[in-house]
Design a protein around this motif. Sequence first.
Motif, PDB file in Angstrom:
ATOM      1  N   TYR A   1      51.389  44.370  38.663  1.00 31.53           N
ATOM      2  CA  TYR A   1      49.991  44.758  38.573  1.00 31.53           C
ATOM      3  C   TYR A   1      49.903  46.249  38.824  1.00 31.53           C
ATOM      4  O   TYR A   1      50.487  46.764  39.770  1.00 31.53           O
ATOM      5  N   SER A   2      49.163  46.937  37.966  1.00 27.98           N
ATOM      6  CA  SER A   2      49.245  48.393  38.087  1.00 27.98           C
ATOM      7  C   SER A   2      48.019  49.028  38.717  1.00 27.98           C
ATOM      8  O   SER A   2      48.132  49.991  39.442  1.00 27.98           O
ATOM      9  N   GLN A   3      46.842  48.493  38.465  1.00 27.05           N
ATOM     10  CA  GLN A   3      45.679  49.249  38.894  1.00 27.05           C
ATOM     11  C   GLN A   3      44.531  48.277  39.112  1.00 27.05           C
ATOM     12  O   GLN A   3      44.357  47.352  38.340  1.00 27.05           O
ATOM     13  N   ALA A   4      43.772  48.486  40.169  1.00 26.01           N
ATOM     14  CA  ALA A   4      42.640  47.600  40.443  1.00 26.01           C
ATOM     15  C   ALA A   4      41.351  48.407  40.467  1.00 26.01           C
ATOM     16  O   ALA A   4      41.319  49.509  40.999  1.00 26.01           O
ATOM     17  N   ILE A   5      40.326  47.863  39.876  1.00 26.93           N
ATOM     18  CA  ILE A   5      39.016  48.516  39.889  1.00 26.93           C
ATOM     19  C   ILE A   5      38.022  47.556  40.514  1.00 26.93           C
ATOM     20  O   ILE A   5      37.901  46.413  40.073  1.00 26.93           O
ATOM     21  N   LEU A   6      37.337  48.018  41.538  1.00 24.01           N
ATOM     22  CA  LEU A   6      36.340  47.184  42.187  1.00 24.01           C
ATOM     23  C   LEU A   6      35.094  47.138  41.305  1.00 24.01           C
ATOM     24  O   LEU A   6      34.627  48.159  40.830  1.00 24.01           O
ATOM     25  N   VAL A   7      34.606  45.942  41.079  1.00 20.25           N
ATOM     26  CA  VAL A   7      33.376  45.804  40.297  1.00 20.25           C
ATOM     27  C   VAL A   7      32.234  45.725  41.295  1.00 20.25           C
ATOM     28  O   VAL A   7      32.193  44.816  42.110  1.00 20.25           O
ATOM     29  N   GLU A   8      31.346  46.667  41.270  1.00 20.17           N
ATOM     30  CA  GLU A   8      30.237  46.586  42.210  1.00 20.17           C
ATOM     31  C   GLU A   8      28.956  46.387  41.427  1.00 20.17           C
ATOM     32  O   GLU A   8      28.356  47.332  40.941  1.00 20.17           O
TER      33      GLU A   8
END
Length: 206
Positions: free
Chosen positions: A35-42
């Motif tokens: 897994y390379s990158q995580a983006i928080l969904v707000e």
Amino acid sequence: GFHPESEESSSLLQTAVSVLQSSYLDSTFQDGFQYSQAILVENDVFLSELRAFAQAKEAAGYSQEELQETFAFLLFDNEEEAKEVCQTGLRVNSSSISTLGDPAKGVYISKYADYLHPRPWYHGKSGYIVICKLIKGKVKVVSENYTTSYTCPSPGYDCHVALSRNNVPPKTSHCQAFEQSQYYVYEVSGGSTAERPRQICPYIVI
């Protein structure tokens, strides 16, 4: 600005990976994914609707267990599709599966982070996983329906799961395991079905 290397995003990535890894059906996959990158969904709308759903069901006498937040997963081939779901939510008529309920009246979402698609991943494949928060509510076990007269949402329930979900035999094909580990989630009020069930809230894209 967005700093992919910032501490915040690396701890988010760790959170996301631990959620994913604790949700594998097949533990031999443990090291198979990168897994390379995580983006928080707000998305405040979705979060407040998730809370409103929980409050309404609590008032209706649901148990704490039924109101507990859990995680569920969606897989997309490209980032646009993943982002769109985070902006507009998971809507009815978005599934090609119909075994647990009418896809026009509810949505499908995966219980396991390694069974996100009817076919197994092949080496080198990449995609975007949307981790969602899910309140299952009252769950009804239904037998799988392969006919075209789809199973309708059950009055008094919020979610269907497949009969054979807890004892997926090891020889089960990947496709079957995928279908059997879906949640079919819907929200019916006053006889009409919600376009977007409030009990699913996109959380992290990875």
